[in-house]
Design a protein around this motif. Sequence first.
Motif, PDB file in Angstrom:
ATOM      1  N   LEU A  37     -12.570 -24.598 -45.940  1.00 18.79           N
ATOM      2  CA  LEU A  37     -12.082 -23.387 -46.593  1.00 18.79           C
ATOM      3  C   LEU A  37     -10.806 -23.649 -47.375  1.00 18.79           C
ATOM      4  O   LEU A  37     -10.033 -24.544 -47.046  1.00 18.79           O
ATOM      5  CB  LEU A  37     -11.811 -22.298 -45.548  1.00 18.79           C
ATOM      6  CG  LEU A  37     -12.994 -21.811 -44.730  1.00 18.79           C
ATOM      7  CD1 LEU A  37     -12.525 -20.853 -43.649  1.00 18.79           C
ATOM      8  CD2 LEU A  37     -14.036 -21.162 -45.613  1.00 18.79           C
ATOM      9  N   GLN A  56      -9.830 -18.010 -48.538  1.00 16.80           N
ATOM     10  CA  GLN A  56     -11.206 -17.877 -48.047  1.00 16.80           C
ATOM     11  C   GLN A  56     -11.240 -17.678 -46.535  1.00 16.80           C
ATOM     12  O   GLN A  56     -10.335 -18.106 -45.825  1.00 16.80           O
ATOM     13  CB  GLN A  56     -12.025 -19.129 -48.395  1.00 16.80           C
ATOM     14  CG  GLN A  56     -12.214 -19.346 -49.877  1.00 16.80           C
ATOM     15  CD  GLN A  56     -12.974 -20.633 -50.173  1.00 16.80           C
ATOM     16  OE1 GLN A  56     -12.921 -21.602 -49.422  1.00 16.80           O
ATOM     17  NE2 GLN A  56     -13.694 -20.634 -51.297  1.00 16.80           N
ATOM     18  N   ALA A  57     -12.319 -17.029 -46.104  1.00 19.30           N
ATOM     19  CA  ALA A  57     -12.604 -16.867 -44.673  1.00 19.30           C
ATOM     20  C   ALA A  57     -14.098 -17.089 -44.495  1.00 19.30           C
ATOM     21  O   ALA A  57     -14.884 -16.896 -45.426  1.00 19.30           O
ATOM     22  CB  ALA A  57     -12.220 -15.464 -44.210  1.00 19.30           C
ATOM     23  N   ALA A  84     -17.583 -16.216 -42.141  1.00 22.66           N
ATOM     24  CA  ALA A  84     -18.179 -15.286 -41.179  1.00 22.66           C
ATOM     25  C   ALA A  84     -19.665 -15.595 -41.087  1.00 22.66           C
ATOM     26  O   ALA A  84     -20.273 -16.093 -42.042  1.00 22.66           O
ATOM     27  CB  ALA A  84     -17.976 -13.844 -41.635  1.00 22.66           C
ATOM     28  N   GLU A  92     -14.281  -5.414 -47.803  1.00 22.88           N
ATOM     29  CA  GLU A  92     -15.042  -6.174 -46.804  1.00 22.88           C
ATOM     30  C   GLU A  92     -16.333  -5.470 -46.386  1.00 22.88           C
ATOM     31  O   GLU A  92     -17.355  -6.122 -46.181  1.00 22.88           O
ATOM     32  CB  GLU A  92     -14.176  -6.467 -45.584  1.00 22.88           C
ATOM     33  CG  GLU A  92     -13.177  -7.559 -45.842  1.00 22.88           C
ATOM     34  CD  GLU A  92     -12.411  -7.984 -44.598  1.00 22.88           C
ATOM     35  OE1 GLU A  92     -12.456  -7.273 -43.569  1.00 22.88           O
ATOM     36  OE2 GLU A  92     -11.764  -9.048 -44.660  1.00 22.88           O
ATOM     37  N   SER A 117      -7.236 -21.559 -49.003  1.00 21.23           N
ATOM     38  CA  SER A 117      -6.308 -20.574 -48.432  1.00 21.23           C
ATOM     39  C   SER A 117      -6.743 -19.123 -48.627  1.00 21.23           C
ATOM     40  O   SER A 117      -6.422 -18.271 -47.815  1.00 21.23           O
ATOM     41  CB  SER A 117      -4.905 -20.778 -48.997  1.00 21.23           C
ATOM     42  OG  SER A 117      -4.921 -20.585 -50.395  1.00 21.23           O
ATOM     43  N   GLU A 131     -14.487 -15.190 -50.367  1.00 18.49           N
ATOM     44  CA  GLU A 131     -13.344 -15.616 -51.178  1.00 18.49           C
ATOM     45  C   GLU A 131     -12.646 -14.377 -51.737  1.00 18.49           C
ATOM     46  O   GLU A 131     -13.241 -13.587 -52.483  1.00 18.49           O
ATOM     47  CB  GLU A 131     -13.808 -16.517 -52.319  1.00 18.49           C
ATOM     48  CG  GLU A 131     -12.657 -17.080 -53.117  1.00 18.49           C
ATOM     49  CD  GLU A 131     -13.101 -18.152 -54.099  1.00 18.49           C
ATOM     50  OE1 GLU A 131     -12.460 -18.239 -55.160  1.00 18.49           O
ATOM     51  OE2 GLU A 131     -14.070 -18.887 -53.804  1.00 18.49           O
ATOM     52  N   TYR A 132     -11.389 -14.215 -51.343  1.00 20.51           N
ATOM     53  CA  TYR A 132     -10.623 -13.023 -51.694  1.00 20.51           C
ATOM     54  C   TYR A 132      -9.842 -13.249 -52.983  1.00 20.51           C
ATOM     55  O   TYR A 132      -9.079 -14.204 -53.109  1.00 20.51           O
ATOM     56  CB  TYR A 132      -9.650 -12.685 -50.554  1.00 20.51           C
ATOM     57  CG  TYR A 132     -10.372 -12.241 -49.306  1.00 20.51           C
ATOM     58  CD1 TYR A 132     -10.504 -10.897 -48.999  1.00 20.51           C
ATOM     59  CD2 TYR A 132     -10.953 -13.168 -48.445  1.00 20.51           C
ATOM     60  CE1 TYR A 132     -11.182 -10.476 -47.859  1.00 20.51           C
ATOM     61  CE2 TYR A 132     -11.640 -12.774 -47.302  1.00 20.51           C
ATOM     62  CZ  TYR A 132     -11.746 -11.422 -47.019  1.00 20.51           C
ATOM     63  OH  TYR A 132     -12.423 -11.020 -45.902  1.00 20.51           O
TER      64      TYR A 132
END
Length: 157
Positions: free
Chosen positions: A87, A91-92, A94, A51, A89, A28-29
């Motif tokens: 997710l 968030q990504a 991995a 990251e 907006s 989460e950015y």
Amino acid sequence: MARSKGDINNPQQDRHLKISYSYPAIFEYDEDGISISFPDLPGALTCGNDEDEAFRNAKEALGLHLFGMEQDNETIPVPTKLIQVSLESNQAVAIVNVFMPLIRDRVKRATVKKTLTIPKWLNEIADEHNINFSHVLQEALKEKLGIKEGQQDHHLY
């Protein structure tokens, strides 16, 4: 085979443990960095400034969390499929993979700080002779416990 809490030194039981685990992590950015959580593992949380740091911290958090679950004989959940992870907006997702023998070994070899008391006169003489208190205590404990060289790994932590 049942494992008792804290029983990380039995090679027979280690054979029944998985070598690696892979779990989806949500990154989460935010303005102040990246927060990482694992949907399948509540409580496994970490963060990073960028990251690179976030991935390093995610691997460590995942490995230590799963190690704790192994020690507590908890059921390790099946990882959620990536397509099933919801997710927002910012968030990504991995996949984070951990190689557990390295985690287990690192925990086994962790050191513990002990506070002890000795007479002042003995401390002064030991200091004059540049005695390494930690080394002397470790050697004395090994002797007292009958631990021979090569056996230490089975008696740590």
